[in-house]
Design a protein around this motif. Structure first.
Motif, PDB file in Angstrom:
ATOM      1  N   PRO A 104       8.475  60.172  54.934  1.00 47.66           N
ATOM      2  CA  PRO A 104       9.778  60.853  54.462  1.00 47.66           C
ATOM      3  C   PRO A 104       9.639  60.843  52.777  1.00 47.66           C
ATOM      4  O   PRO A 104       9.110  59.926  52.315  1.00 47.66           O
ATOM      5  CB  PRO A 104      10.935  60.083  54.820  1.00 47.66           C
ATOM      6  N   GLY A 105      10.128  62.066  52.036  1.00 46.29           N
ATOM      7  CA  GLY A 105      10.148  61.923  50.774  1.00 46.29           C
ATOM      8  C   GLY A 105      10.775  60.912  50.214  1.00 46.29           C
ATOM      9  O   GLY A 105      11.823  60.313  50.805  1.00 46.29           O
ATOM     10  N   ALA A 150       5.926  49.027  50.776  1.00 44.82           N
ATOM     11  CA  ALA A 150       5.677  48.481  52.094  1.00 44.82           C
ATOM     12  C   ALA A 150       4.268  48.649  52.603  1.00 44.82           C
ATOM     13  O   ALA A 150       3.854  47.896  53.649  1.00 44.82           O
ATOM     14  CB  ALA A 150       6.805  49.048  53.030  1.00 44.82           C
ATOM     15  N   ALA A 151       3.654  49.699  52.441  1.00 45.27           N
ATOM     16  CA  ALA A 151       2.290  50.092  52.836  1.00 45.27           C
ATOM     17  C   ALA A 151       1.236  49.174  52.002  1.00 45.27           C
ATOM     18  O   ALA A 151       1.169  49.029  50.828  1.00 45.27           O
ATOM     19  CB  ALA A 151       1.854  51.464  52.730  1.00 45.27           C
ATOM     20  N   ASN A 152       0.324  48.395  52.742  1.00 43.47           N
ATOM     21  CA  ASN A 152      -0.685  47.791  52.137  1.00 43.47           C
ATOM     22  C   ASN A 152      -1.578  48.702  51.805  1.00 43.47           C
ATOM     23  O   ASN A 152      -1.956  49.863  51.996  1.00 43.47           O
ATOM     24  CB  ASN A 152      -1.409  46.755  53.004  1.00 43.47           C
ATOM     25  N   MET A 327      11.104  53.307  61.016  1.00 39.49           N
ATOM     26  CA  MET A 327      11.166  53.575  59.854  1.00 39.49           C
ATOM     27  C   MET A 327      11.758  54.892  59.617  1.00 39.49           C
ATOM     28  O   MET A 327      11.977  55.504  58.280  1.00 39.49           O
ATOM     29  CB  MET A 327      10.506  52.905  58.647  1.00 39.49           C
ATOM     30  N   ASP A 328      11.228  55.742  60.538  1.00 42.91           N
ATOM     31  CA  ASP A 328      11.567  57.301  60.477  1.00 42.91           C
ATOM     32  C   ASP A 328      12.826  57.824  61.246  1.00 42.91           C
ATOM     33  O   ASP A 328      12.793  58.496  62.070  1.00 42.91           O
ATOM     34  CB  ASP A 328      10.502  57.999  60.941  1.00 42.91           C
ATOM     35  N   THR A 329      13.919  57.186  60.884  1.00 39.78           N
ATOM     36  CA  THR A 329      15.219  57.318  61.356  1.00 39.78           C
ATOM     37  C   THR A 329      16.175  58.244  60.633  1.00 39.78           C
ATOM     38  O   THR A 329      17.305  58.538  61.160  1.00 39.78           O
ATOM     39  CB  THR A 329      15.885  56.031  61.909  1.00 39.78           C
ATOM     40  N   SER A 402      12.642  49.334  52.359  1.00 39.04           N
ATOM     41  CA  SER A 402      12.056  50.406  53.301  1.00 39.04           C
ATOM     42  C   SER A 402      12.529  51.778  53.130  1.00 39.04           C
ATOM     43  O   SER A 402      12.929  52.257  52.320  1.00 39.04           O
ATOM     44  CB  SER A 402      13.020  49.975  54.546  1.00 39.04           C
ATOM     45  N   SER A 403      11.584  52.681  54.022  1.00 40.41           N
ATOM     46  CA  SER A 403      11.386  54.138  53.789  1.00 40.41           C
ATOM     47  C   SER A 403      13.049  54.704  53.971  1.00 40.41           C
ATOM     48  O   SER A 403      13.743  54.291  54.809  1.00 40.41           O
ATOM     49  CB  SER A 403      10.685  54.728  54.876  1.00 40.41           C
ATOM     50  N   THR A 404      13.528  55.194  52.947  1.00 35.42           N
ATOM     51  CA  THR A 404      14.749  56.140  52.789  1.00 35.42           C
ATOM     52  C   THR A 404      15.992  55.233  52.756  1.00 35.42           C
ATOM     53  O   THR A 404      17.114  55.609  52.688  1.00 35.42           O
ATOM     54  CB  THR A 404      15.104  56.852  54.049  1.00 35.42           C
TER      55      THR A 404
END
Length: 663
Positions: A104-105, A150-152, A327-329, A402-404
């Motif tokens: 997600p953006g 969060a990404a390595n 993480m895409d919720t 975390s994402s979003t």
């Protein structure tokens, strides 16, 4: 017989090394696509050390796992990284084609004049042009949660690249409003930072961002002599030569693949160790090579980089579902809450008590976000404070990445979600013992190690905005801010101008025609025709109007063939000369004059000083407005600042209340 075969193997190895000329310099300049040369993302290392030289049995089929998943499956997971000792990582739950959106953006925070390299947060910064925040002030660096934190990064297998995103005020101040609202400057206007896949990905594959080789080469104290892409390439070439030679000695090759002659294996292992030490002077190349001869077949078939990941990439989606978090919720759009900016909305229904989102937390000191006048009096705080969790009696702040997660707003007592500690963390990331130590001991952690969860307090419907209770202290501070708010002497910001669908030209409003354009000059031809001025007494605007037909006929046509211009590398000042209205905003294009930015990111992107360079066909999406340094609403000392607190559902650890103890 054994000795003869061993000597034969030694000869093969020696010839292979000589062919490769391993004395070749494998150092590499910083040429990362995402601008993370000096200040990129950094993923934390877990305390547990699992980087021993144990032998592994690899499942060759797992390396090229291509399981098809239903469209309703989670597309993004947070779980233990496949890189040894690297804490959490981000994994795709679905297959991706090259050029597709991986996550997600995301939001971006601009951190002004921060120079303390001893704090953990320093290792998470990106250079500010990645998010378009360079003009926010002096010494700007960007903090980008989600994939940006969060990404390595694993340089040989980098598989995503970033696009700059948008700068706007989420519509909180429209042209019809009589005043600028109290939410101005209280949330980041930088958002929709996107990561596109640079190649196809299979379900379960770990997502690796591009930190740049210079990041790792400049931090040997943190990473040791970790091999990077050039070293893995040398190691792969060496193994390619070796296995080509082994084809002539099937008996030796058989020993390596069947593992059924322990005496022979031992002799070859001793020789392998000696040759790696004697022939490979570059320590990074040596570390890229298999330490065990039993790993040679896997490394030869799948590459030394995949061996470095212990053959665990990709993971199965079933493993991620059991050992990670989705993480895409949540999706992001303008909030339903007045003056709140953007909000987070449920992409699916949640039942009461169900986990909505994981919150890995970055620890930092409160005073690091102070903005001082003359290095003494505190006059405000960095905007990041509004996104950190804290307690009035503690100097510790926790920032969720975390994402979003940064889009979850305050819902007061009507909040439909709450946050709790991840006491039974399947990722083994959360360090429970940190909840009972002092702030000083927490700050001594060289990496993040705290994890919380957003969970539903009641059933939540798909499409409903997800909120938590920021606490009574936050609510009181916001109410006081609204009551005292005055927008006197405040001007509309560039973020609000970016919400305009139709832009003014220099002939319509010369004060609104100066913008920034995404454009790569290096793609252009070297020949530049020059305009011949006509004699006369025309004023500047009239002269430009006479020049406009020539500009349109000689302007270069804007293009983005590799879909990489929007990365932020090629953002430069521009002046809007003409608008060509189409049937929609997407079809409307502009003709502009391009200028050089104050800092040239790519040297061959520089327009020669004697050239007037005009470009036509520029879409609205490639033009943005930016405030001058220290003039955006986020830099206004009247803007709202307060950390996120907690409602009745949470108790801050007593051992962290160091300000209470001092008082």
């Amino acid at each position: 017989m054994v000795r003869a075969r061993t000597l034969q193997f030694l000869l093969i190895l020696t010839v292979s090394y000589c062919i490769l000329c391993l004395a070749e310099d494998t150092s590499n300049d910083c040429t990362t696509a995402d601008g993370s040369c000096d200040n990129p993302d950094f993923e934390d290392e877990h305390e547990d050390d699992d980087s021993d030289d144990d032998e592994y049995d690899y499942d060759d089929d797992a390396v090229y796992h291509t399981e098809e998943r239903d469209s309703s499956t989670c597309s993004l997971y947070l779980a233990k990284s496949t890189i040894p000792n690297s804490g959490l990582g981000v994994f795709t739950g679905i297959a991706h084609e090259a050029g597709s959106t991986a996550a997600p953006g995301e939001i971006a925070h601009q951190i002004i004049n921060y120079s303390d390299q001893t704090q953990v947060i320093w290792n998470y910064f990106w250079q500010s042009f990645v998010s378009g925040g360079t003009k926010e002030g002096e010494g700007v660096q960007s903090l980008i949660p989600g994939l940006g934190m969060a990404a390595n990064s694993f340089q040989p297998l980098v598989n995503v690249r970033s696009l700059m995103g948008k700068i706007d005020s989420a519509g909180i101040n429209t042209k019809e409003d009589d005043m600028i609202g109290p939410g101005s400057g209280a949330f980041s206007s930088y958002h929709d930072i996107r990561y596109l896949t640079s190649r196809s990905l299979v379900a379960g594959e770990e997502i690796f961002a591009d930190y740049g080789d210079a990041y790792f080469r400049g931090r040997p104290w943190a990473y040791g002599m970790i091999p990077l892409a050039p070293e893995f390439e040398v190691a792969d070439e060496m193994l390619s030569q070796l296995y080509a030679a082994l084809e002539e000695t099937p008996n030796v090759k058989s020993v390596l693949e069947t593992k059924d002659d322990e005496d022979m294996q031992h002799e070859i292992q001793v020789l392998w160790d000696a040759i790696r030490t004697a022939f490979v002077s570059d320590e990074r190349v040596r570390n890229a090579l298999p330490s065990s001869i039993l790993d040679l077949p896997f490394a030869s078939n799948h590459g030394t980089a995949n061996l470095f990941l212990r053959g665990e990439n990709p993971r199965s989606v079933e493993w991620l579902e059991t050992n990670g978090y989705c993480m895409d919720t949540l999706s992001v759009r303008n909030s339903n809450i007045h003056q709140a900016g953007r909000g987070a909305f449920a992409k699916q229904a949640f039942t009461s008590g169900e986990t909505i989102l994981p919150l890995p937390m970055l620890h930092l000191q409160r005073d690091l976000l102070h903005i001082r006048k003359d290095d003494h009096n505190i006059i405000s705080h960095q905007l990041l404070l509004n996104y950190c969790f804290g307690h009035p009696e503690s100097s510790l702040l926790l920032y969720p990445y975390s994402s979003t997660s940064n889009f979850i707003n305050h819902g007061d007592h009507e909040a439909n979600a709450k946050i709790i500690w991840a006491h039974n963390d399947p990722t083994e990331f959360h360090l429970e013992e940190l909840l009972s130590v002092s702030v000083k001991e927490v700050m001594m952690q060289s990496h993040s190690g705290l994890l919380m969860l957003v969970v539903a307090k009641r059933d939540i419907a798909e499409g409903e905005e997800v909120t938590i209770d920021y606490g009574s202290d936050w609510q009181e501070a916001w109410d006081q801010h609204v009551n005292n708010w005055s927008s006197d002497n405040m001007q509309r910001s560039a973020a609000e101008r970016n919400e305009s669908e139709e832009l003014s030209t220099i002939f319509e409003d010369d004060t609104q025609a100066t913008a920034s354009c995404h454009y790569r000059y290096e793609m252009m031809p070297e020949h530049h025709p020059r305009y011949q001025e006509e004699p006369g007494n025309d004023g500047p605007i009239a002269a430009l109007q006479k020049k406009l037909p020539w500009i349109e006929s000689h302007a270069t046509i804007w293009s983005d063939p590799d879909e990489n211009i929007m990365s932020g590398h090629h953002l430069r000042p521009c002046m809007i000369f003409a608008r060509h209205t189409g049937n929609s905003q997407e079809e409307t294009t502009y003709t502009v004059q391009m200028f050089n930015p104050s800092v040239i990111i790519v040297e061959h992107d520089k327009i020669p000083s004697n050239v007037e360079h005009f470009v036509k066909g520029i879409p609205r999406s490639a033009i943005i407005f930016q405030d001058d340094a220290a003039t955006s609403h986020a830099q206004n000392i009247k803007a709202f600042r307060h950390e996120i607190g907690f409602g009745d559902d949470y108790v801050w650890p007593e051992s962290w209340k160091d300000l209470k103890q001092k008082n």
